[in-house]
Design a protein around this motif. Structure first.
Motif, PDB file in Angstrom:
ATOM      1  N   THR A   1       0.793  -1.121  -0.062  1.00  0.00           N
ATOM      2  CA  THR A   1       0.065   0.038  -0.080  1.00  0.00           C
ATOM      3  C   THR A   1       0.839   1.265  -0.061  1.00  0.00           C
ATOM      4  N   TYR A   2       1.791   1.351   0.624  1.00  0.00           N
ATOM      5  CA  TYR A   2       3.019   2.281   0.786  1.00  0.00           C
ATOM      6  C   TYR A   2       3.619   2.539  -0.590  1.00  0.00           C
ATOM      7  N   VAL A   3       3.825   1.426  -1.185  1.00  0.00           N
ATOM      8  CA  VAL A   3       4.297   1.854  -2.745  1.00  0.00           C
ATOM      9  C   VAL A   3       3.502   2.330  -3.653  1.00  0.00           C
ATOM     10  N   VAL A   4       2.355   1.814  -3.493  1.00  0.00           N
ATOM     11  CA  VAL A   4       1.194   2.327  -4.462  1.00  0.00           C
ATOM     12  C   VAL A   4       1.001   3.901  -4.090  1.00  0.00           C
ATOM     13  N   GLN A   5       0.940   4.212  -2.710  1.00  0.00           N
ATOM     14  CA  GLN A   5       0.875   5.678  -2.592  1.00  0.00           C
ATOM     15  C   GLN A   5       2.148   6.589  -3.168  1.00  0.00           C
ATOM     16  N   GLY A   6       3.174   5.969  -3.010  1.00  0.00           N
ATOM     17  CA  GLY A   6       4.158   6.504  -3.533  1.00  0.00           C
ATOM     18  C   GLY A   6       4.097   6.829  -5.299  1.00  0.00           C
ATOM     19  N   VAL A   7       3.639   5.745  -6.072  1.00  0.00           N
ATOM     20  CA  VAL A   7       3.544   5.924  -7.324  1.00  0.00           C
ATOM     21  C   VAL A   7       2.525   7.004  -7.564  1.00  0.00           C
ATOM     22  N   PHE A   8       1.382   7.038  -6.849  1.00  0.00           N
ATOM     23  CA  PHE A   8       0.379   7.999  -7.142  1.00  0.00           C
ATOM     24  C   PHE A   8       0.803   9.490  -6.802  1.00  0.00           C
ATOM     25  N   GLN A   9       1.766   9.474  -5.860  1.00  0.00           N
ATOM     26  CA  GLN A   9       2.164  10.831  -5.342  1.00  0.00           C
ATOM     27  C   GLN A   9       3.288  11.259  -6.537  1.00  0.00           C
TER      28      GLN A   9
ATOM     29  N   PRO B   1      -1.573  12.824 -11.420  1.00  0.00           N
ATOM     30  CA  PRO B   1      -1.957  14.227 -10.841  1.00  0.00           C
ATOM     31  C   PRO B   1      -2.471  14.153  -9.676  1.00  0.00           C
ATOM     32  N   GLU B   2      -2.258  15.495  -8.740  1.00  0.00           N
ATOM     33  CA  GLU B   2      -2.575  15.359  -7.432  1.00  0.00           C
ATOM     34  C   GLU B   2      -4.154  15.092  -7.155  1.00  0.00           C
ATOM     35  N   SER B   3      -4.934  15.392  -8.064  1.00  0.00           N
ATOM     36  CA  SER B   3      -6.272  15.128  -8.059  1.00  0.00           C
ATOM     37  C   SER B   3      -6.711  13.444  -8.181  1.00  0.00           C
ATOM     38  N   ALA B   4      -5.557  12.628  -8.397  1.00  0.00           N
ATOM     39  CA  ALA B   4      -6.128  11.299  -8.466  1.00  0.00           C
ATOM     40  C   ALA B   4      -5.583  10.616  -7.284  1.00  0.00           C
ATOM     41  N   PHE B   5      -4.990  11.511  -6.342  1.00  0.00           N
ATOM     42  CA  PHE B   5      -4.272  10.856  -5.044  1.00  0.00           C
ATOM     43  C   PHE B   5      -5.416   9.956  -4.205  1.00  0.00           C
ATOM     44  N   GLY B   6      -6.646  10.664  -4.286  1.00  0.00           N
ATOM     45  CA  GLY B   6      -7.566  10.170  -3.249  1.00  0.00           C
ATOM     46  C   GLY B   6      -7.995   8.545  -3.529  1.00  0.00           C
TER      47      GLY B   6
ATOM     48  N   THR C   1      15.889  -3.918   5.038  1.00  0.00           N
ATOM     49  CA  THR C   1      16.953  -3.529   4.198  1.00  0.00           C
ATOM     50  C   THR C   1      16.411  -2.570   3.049  1.00  0.00           C
ATOM     51  N   ILE C   2      15.290  -2.918   2.873  1.00  0.00           N
ATOM     52  CA  ILE C   2      14.637  -2.130   1.343  1.00  0.00           C
ATOM     53  C   ILE C   2      14.073  -0.876   1.693  1.00  0.00           C
ATOM     54  N   PHE C   3      13.324  -0.841   2.912  1.00  0.00           N
ATOM     55  CA  PHE C   3      12.565   0.259   3.204  1.00  0.00           C
ATOM     56  C   PHE C   3      13.157   0.932   4.522  1.00  0.00           C
ATOM     57  N   GLY C   4      13.984   0.623   5.171  1.00  0.00           N
ATOM     58  CA  GLY C   4      14.454   1.119   6.373  1.00  0.00           C
ATOM     59  C   GLY C   4      13.967   0.683   7.525  1.00  0.00           C
ATOM     60  N   ALA C   5      14.707   0.997   8.549  1.00  0.00           N
ATOM     61  CA  ALA C   5      13.917   0.235  10.061  1.00  0.00           C
ATOM     62  C   ALA C   5      12.998   1.176  10.700  1.00  0.00           C
ATOM     63  N   GLN C   6      12.991   2.245  10.193  1.00  0.00           N
ATOM     64  CA  GLN C   6      11.939   3.352  10.690  1.00  0.00           C
ATOM     65  C   GLN C   6      10.518   3.108   9.901  1.00  0.00           C
ATOM     66  N   ASN C   7       9.699   3.619  10.888  1.00  0.00           N
ATOM     67  CA  ASN C   7       8.130   3.353  10.214  1.00  0.00           C
ATOM     68  C   ASN C   7       8.092   4.178   9.030  1.00  0.00           C
ATOM     69  N   VAL C   8       7.339   3.779   8.230  1.00  0.00           N
ATOM     70  CA  VAL C   8       7.042   4.774   6.875  1.00  0.00           C
ATOM     71  C   VAL C   8       5.622   5.526   7.214  1.00  0.00           C
ATOM     72  N   GLY C   9       5.350   6.356   6.228  1.00  0.00           N
ATOM     73  CA  GLY C   9       4.336   7.327   6.646  1.00  0.00           C
ATOM     74  C   GLY C   9       3.112   7.080   5.375  1.00  0.00           C
ATOM     75  N   LEU C  10       1.997   6.922   5.678  1.00  0.00           N
ATOM     76  CA  LEU C  10       0.794   6.647   4.969  1.00  0.00           C
ATOM     77  C   LEU C  10      -0.140   7.774   5.270  1.00  0.00           C
ATOM     78  N   GLU C  11      -0.624   8.361   4.193  1.00  0.00           N
ATOM     79  CA  GLU C  11      -2.040   9.335   4.536  1.00  0.00           C
ATOM     80  C   GLU C  11      -3.239   8.859   4.127  1.00  0.00           C
ATOM     81  N   ASN C  12      -4.413   9.224   4.832  1.00  0.00           N
ATOM     82  CA  ASN C  12      -5.760   8.831   4.562  1.00  0.00           C
ATOM     83  C   ASN C  12      -5.912   9.513   3.298  1.00  0.00           C
ATOM     84  N   PRO C  13      -6.617   8.986   2.348  1.00  0.00           N
ATOM     85  CA  PRO C  13      -7.410   9.573   1.292  1.00  0.00           C
ATOM     86  C   PRO C  13      -8.274  10.871   1.832  1.00  0.00           C
ATOM     87  N   PRO C  14      -8.390  11.819   1.069  1.00  0.00           N
ATOM     88  CA  PRO C  14      -9.430  13.021   1.449  1.00  0.00           C
ATOM     89  C   PRO C  14     -10.823  12.311   2.055  1.00  0.00           C
TER      90      PRO C  14
END
Length: 524
Positions: free
Chosen positions: A274-282, A286-291, A344-357
């Motif tokens: 889900t995080y990877v898909v969010q990055g692709v959309f970002q 377009p910003e309008s498609a992020f939701g 190894t791929i994403f790092g040891a820290q938590n990654v951030g995901l945003e809720n769609p509008p």
């Protein structure tokens, strides 16, 4: 006496209409002798404010006002202008910032709300009236009375009457305080209860104190239902999360008998997908498609976890059927490998995901009960996943083969069923459902390499309590444990609630080892 004279002066100002901001008023508001003097000047200016006064108050609230040699300037970038005339002014190099302490900022926020009472838009006026309720001030009573006289909207009038009653709480007139207590006692708002409690602590009159106590008791009785429904919804939300986390395990463990300690990591893979898909959309859309990124992430999370599950089954687990201890140890090692691979791929820290509008905010069902949209969506999503799994197991060819292989593997093989392929498909299905759980969990919690470890034990408890191999039992167990856990938290706290739930499960399994829905007859 001074307050009465000020109120009379303000009322006369209201009768005369709006007046332009003067240079003396601007200086008194920005650089008065004390914070109290500045607030008094601000309240006086607000009573007869025009558009320039409103703009000046906004600039003060945004820290965009400076002083230069006694002249007040509103600064916009590198430019400045006079708040009284609006004329552009050169910004001196020695101009000093106007400092607002917390008391002044609260007064500015209330002044902004008071100025919005004259807005042409009803939602703006309603929001302004609600903001004034949190900071009642007797000096604004003439402004409130004037707004009431011209207000046509029933909702805004009701809110303004509530603000007036809150203002009366500090009145010197005992009858006004009694009327305020009676009016506020009919409300069902935690904010009103807070105002009544604050007044109760300072009230000298015994009769008014009794009226305040009755009003608080009435509000408590009204808010009780909101609190009960809030606990119930929170338990239902937790239960739906447990259901999503345990549903895949109900197939891999309940139907196939595999103790998969890597199930939590399959949930984690769904969350990272889900995080990877969010990055692709970002980055690429377009910003309008992020939701829509979460909608696209659902199949991606399912396929990512299902693919890893299929590889896991074909590469390791297929050689360990019938040996539960070996599957436990092997999958535990695989879980550690998957965690390290993600680090190894994403790092040891938590990654951030945003809720769609469309998942932000909530639905205010009662004054003290707001249901978050992300939790509502997860409950509905869990129900849809359960319905889909039930249909797949009961109505599809794959479901028929899975049930046949589970009940009698040799006979199914004799009838031409490719049992090895069915095992792979079933394990991939359970793993894909775990990926869907990770997709949902990414919207309500942190996503990191240790995400799955928080749910693996609870998932096994749900499957064992519901009955091994019983989909309906998994549903009842997950929702029941979620509601029970939240009910106990209100009495004992989070830690003791967890312990009490675990003790309950142990006692229940001792009395009924096969879970809520035990197999009967030849199925057993």
């Amino acid at each position: 006496m001074v307050r009465l004279l000020l109120a009379c002066a303000l009322a006369l100002g209201l009768a005369g209409g709006a007046h332009a901001l003067t240079a003396e008023q601007a200086r008194a508001i920005a650089a008065g002798d004390s914070t109290e003097a500045r607030i008094a000047a601000l309240n006086q200016a607000v009573q007869t404010a025009d558009a320039r006064t409103a703009a000046f108050v906004d600039a003060l609230a945004n820290d965009a006002v400076k002083l230069a040699g006694g002249q007040v300037l509103v600064v916009e970038g590198e430019r400045a202008h006079d708040p009284v005339t609006g004329a552009a002014v050169a910004l001196p190099a020695d101009a000093e910032d106007v400092i607002n302490n917390n008391l002044m900022r609260a007064a500015l926020e209330a002044a902004q709300a008071a100025l919005q009472l004259g807005s042409a838009e009803e939602p703006v006026r309603l929001a302004a009236a609600r903001a004034l309720l949190s900071e009642p001030d007797a000096s604004r009573l003439p402004l409130i009375e004037a707004a009431l006289a011209s207000e046509k909207s029933p909702a805004v009038r009701a809110q303004l009457e509530l603000v007036r009653a809150a203002t009366w709480l500090a009145s010197d007139d005992k009858s006004q305080r009694l009327a305020a207590a009676e009016a506020l006692g009919a409300q069902r708002s935690p904010d009103v209860k807070l105002l009544l409690n604050q007044r109760l602590a300072d009230e000298p009159d015994a009769e008014v104190k009794a009226a305040l106590q009755r009003a608080i008791a009435h509000i408590d009785a009204s808010l009780a239902w909101g609190e009960r429904l809030g606990v119930l919804f929170t338990g239902l939300s937790l239960g739906s999360i447990l259901l999503l986390a345990a549903l895949g395990l109900a197939i891999t463990y309940g139907l196939m008998g595999v103790i998969n300690m890597a199930h939590g990591e399959l949930i984690m893979i769904g969350a990272y997908a889900t995080y990877v898909v969010q990055g692709v959309f970002q980055r690429h859309l377009p910003e309008s498609a992020f939701g829509w990124y979460l909608v696209a992430a659902v199949p991606v999370a399912f396929l990512a976890s299902a693919l890893v599950g299929a590889v896991l089954e074909r590469g390791v687990i297929r050689f360990l059927y019938g040996r539960p201890l070996e599957t436990l140890l092997a999958t535990f090692g695989i879980s550690l490998i998957l965690q390290q691979l993600v680090r190894t791929i994403f790092g040891a820290q938590n990654v951030g995901l945003e809720n769609p509008p469309w998942m932000s905010g909530g639905w205010q069902l009662l004054p003290n009960l707001t249901l978050p949209w992300n939790r509502i969506v997860i409950v509905l999503f869990a129900a849809a996943v359960v319905a889909g799994v039930a249909w797949a197991v009961a109505r599809t060819r794959l479901g028929l083969f899975v049930r046949g292989v589970t009940q009698n593997r040799p006979i199914a093989a004799c009838m031409g069923v490719n049992t090895a392929r069915v095992d792979t498909y079933a394990f991939a299905l359970g793993s894909g459902i775990a990926g869907l759980a990770g997709c949902a969990l990414s919207q309500v919690g942190n996503v990191g390499p240790d995400l799955g470890q928080s749910y693996i034990v609870d998932s096994f408890m749900v499957v064992v309590l519901g009955g091994v191999g019983q989909l309906a039992g998994t549903v009842y167990a997950a929702l029941g444990l979620g509601v029970l856990n939240k009910l106990l938290e209100g009495w004992t706290g989070a830690v003791l609630a967890k312990i009490a739930v675990l003790v309950f499960i142990i006692v229940f399994i001792q009395k009924r080892p096969q879970g809520i829905f035990a197999l009967k007859g030849r199925e057993a």
